[in-house]
Design an enzyme around this catalytic site. Structure first.
Site, short mmCIF file in Angstrom:
data_model
loop_
_atom_site.label_atom_id
_atom_site.label_comp_id
_atom_site.label_asym_id
_atom_site.label_seq_id
_atom_site.Cartn_x
_atom_site.Cartn_y
_atom_site.Cartn_z
N ASP A 149 0.84 -1.20 0.00
CA ASP A 149 0.00 0.00 0.00
C ASP A 149 0.87 1.25 0.00
OD1 ASP A 149 -2.20 -1.66 0.19
OD2 ASP A 149 -2.35 -1.46 2.39
N ASP A 207 -0.42 -3.40 -4.55
CA ASP A 207 -1.72 -3.56 -3.92
C ASP A 207 -2.47 -2.23 -3.98
OD1 ASP A 207 -3.84 -4.75 -2.67
OD2 ASP A 207 -2.90 -4.97 -0.72
N ASP A 256 -5.47 2.64 1.58
CA ASP A 256 -6.26 1.61 2.25
C ASP A 256 -6.51 1.93 3.72
OD1 ASP A 256 -6.29 0.23 -0.10
OD2 ASP A 256 -5.37 -1.60 0.70
N ARG A 285 -11.83 -0.42 -7.13
CA ARG A 285 -11.66 0.15 -5.79
C ARG A 285 -11.37 1.65 -5.83
NH1 ARG A 285 -8.24 -4.49 -2.40
NH2 ARG A 285 -9.52 -6.27 -3.05
#
Length: 522
Positions: free
Chosen positions: A162, A191, A195, A244
């Site tokens: 992340d 990734d 997040d 996302r």
């Protein structure tokens, strides 16, 4: 025996001076404000987000210097502004130890700390293949930096892949004017760009660029991780993102004035009971920009004033519920803060002028015009970094009448110290206790059905009386503050019906230990 303030300050400066001698860190004078402009969105709630405002300012040119600045503070809550210039990478980022930090190699570690600003200055700050990890922390600002190509597989790895990741009881984070980018998806080792998981709340991402990634970001790591939320995304550019943008599990998200370009598979994915307010955004050359995707656990949305420019939609199915082509709302979402959205039609232009690192921190005035940030005017209404001056609450822990509703209820919270248990909060035994893993943390009592509560009694374990400092009591369902104060107490508040109530320890001396967390209907 407490050292005089002057001696303690000299000790802190001496520690930082050692780092300066080692290279990578420069002391500067304290400043009145920590970052340009003021926090917006949900980061203004729950007491506000001011980062290291009013604290010592240091200049860092290596990751190790950033860690050294954190570790050189008088305490984990001492405000600090860290100005970063140059490239931060694995080669110049090492673990540093100290009583006011908990750092690690290969990642910028903001763990079990509060009241910190990291801001890019001068020629710019680039975190190259190294992520920023925020864990069990509060009142954090990250501004005007680039984070790129952080990997979770391959070499080198950092922060689980992340760019910026938050987890475990994080509160009040403002990420502003950043550029977060990858060079591919999970198969290439990357990734998420942004997040949040494990009970992270009151976060704003503003005027930032997220691009060239398989995953823009998530709120909640699984369908059962739904204690996150109250997140605002505004005036951001999402470009060439597969999915996302974000994925929202549970909680509330507010997305306004974002420019979405080439969302390749899906965009805003509201699921597992989440509620998203999606307004005045510009979606361009994208697919399935809003809905519930890849699950049958429905989420909800309120969509208003958005522009769809060459947007395509897939057919509904068991695990696929796109909001389009008509984008009808399925819920209503009330927003607790003031904001002035731009018209959707000018979003591509105003975002291109303001979003990302190195743009002069320009912001929109709400009328489609970019302008320099407005500095906060000092006054009694300005937010402070955490409840450092809380309203004193009752100090006599005498239980009200009626049954203790915590007996037989459930409990959870942030990371707990070894040998302690959340169950000890509600077992009626003063000889057992729960303690957070650090000097701050939070614990909750929860019920399967809505329960009316009007008072809470916090009982400290024998030998630790007086260790709890500032605290907040939260309605965990709504994310609102029911009460705040200082020291373990009987806490009374207007009768509230809820499923989960959270006691948050914001500061402490020694090791806080709660023997019983009692709740009463009054």
């Amino acid at each position: 025996m407490r050292q005089p303030v002057t001696r303690r300050l000299q000790a802190v400066l001496a520690t930082l001076a050692l780092a300066a001698a080692a290279g990578g860190i420069v002391l500067t004078a304290p400043e009145a404000s920590a970052a340009a402009g003021s926090a917006t969105g949900y980061a203004t709630q729950n007491g506000g987000t001011t980062g290291g405002a009013g604290g010592q300012t240091v200049r860092a040119t290596t990751g190790t210097a950033i860690h050294t600045a954190l570790c050189g503070r008088a305490s984990a809550a001492t405000p600090i502004v860290i100005e970063v210039e140059g490239t931060i990478n694995h080669g110049n980022t090492s673990k540093v130890s100290g009583g006011s930090c908990n750092t690690a190699d290969g990642v910028i570690e903001l763990k079990q700390i509060s009241n910190v600003t990291i801001v890019g200055v001068g020629g710019g700050a680039v975190f190259d293949q190294i992520g920023i990890h925020i864990r069990e922390s509060s009142n954090i600002i990250v501004q005007n930096v680039t984070v790129k190509n952080v990997k979770k597989s391959g070499s080198p790895t950092s922060n689980g892949g992340d760019a910026i990741g938050m987890e475990s009881g994080v509160r009040n984070v403002w990420v502003d004017h950043t550029t977060l980018e990858a060079s591919g998806g999970e198969s290439e080792g990357y990734d998420g760009l942004f997040d949040m998981k494990a009970d992270t709340r009151y976060v704003t991402l503003s005027y930032s660029i997220l691009r060239n990634s398989g995953r823009g970001g998530l709120v909640g790591s699984s369908e059962s991780d739904v204690s996150n939320g109250f997140v605002t995304y505004h005036h951001n550019l999402y470009e060439n993102i597969d999915s996302r943008a974000p994925l929202l599990r549970g909680g509330v998200g507010h997305m306004f004035n974002n420019h979405y370009v080439r969302l390749n598979s899906s965009g805003i994915n509201s699921r597992a009971g989440a509620r998203a307010k999606v307004e005045n955004n510009y979606f361009e050359d994208s697919k399935d920009v809003l809905g519930t995707f890849y699950t049958d656990a429905a989420g909800y949305w309120q969509a208003d004033g958005n522009t769809l420019d060459n947007v395509t939609w897939s057919s509904p199915g068991k695990d696929n519920n796109p909001a389009g082509p008509d984008m009808k709302s399925t819920t209503t979402v009330s927003i607790p803060y003031a904001y002035s959205p731009d018209a959707a039609g000018c979003v591509p232009d105003v975002v291109s002028r303001t979003a990302g690192a190195g743009k002069g921190l320009k912001v929109s005035d709400g009328n489609c015009t970019a302008q320099p940030p407005t500095e906060p005017t000092p006054g009694p209404t300005d937010p402070t970094p955490g409840p450092t001056d809380p309203t004193p609450g009752p100090t006599d822990p005498t239980p009200p009448g009626g049954a203790n509703l915590s007996i037989g209820a459930g409990s959870d919270g942030s990371s707990k110290a070894s040998g302690t248990s959340f169950g000890h909060l509600r077992d009626g035994d003063l000889n057992t206790y729960w303690s957070p893993a650090g000097s701050t943390g939070h614990a909750s009592i929860k019920w399967d059905s809505a329960t009316a509560v009007s008072s809470v009694v916090i009982r400290e374990a024998a030998g630790s009386a007086g260790s709890i400092g500032a605290w907040r009591l939260l309605d965990a369902d709504a994310g609102t503050v029911l009460a705040s104060g200082d020291g373990a107490a009987t806490i009374s508040f207007p009768r509230t019906t809820l499923r989960k109530i959270t006691f948050e320890i914001v500061s402490s001396t020694g090791s806080p230990r709660i023997a019983e967390y009692e709740t009463y209907a009054g």
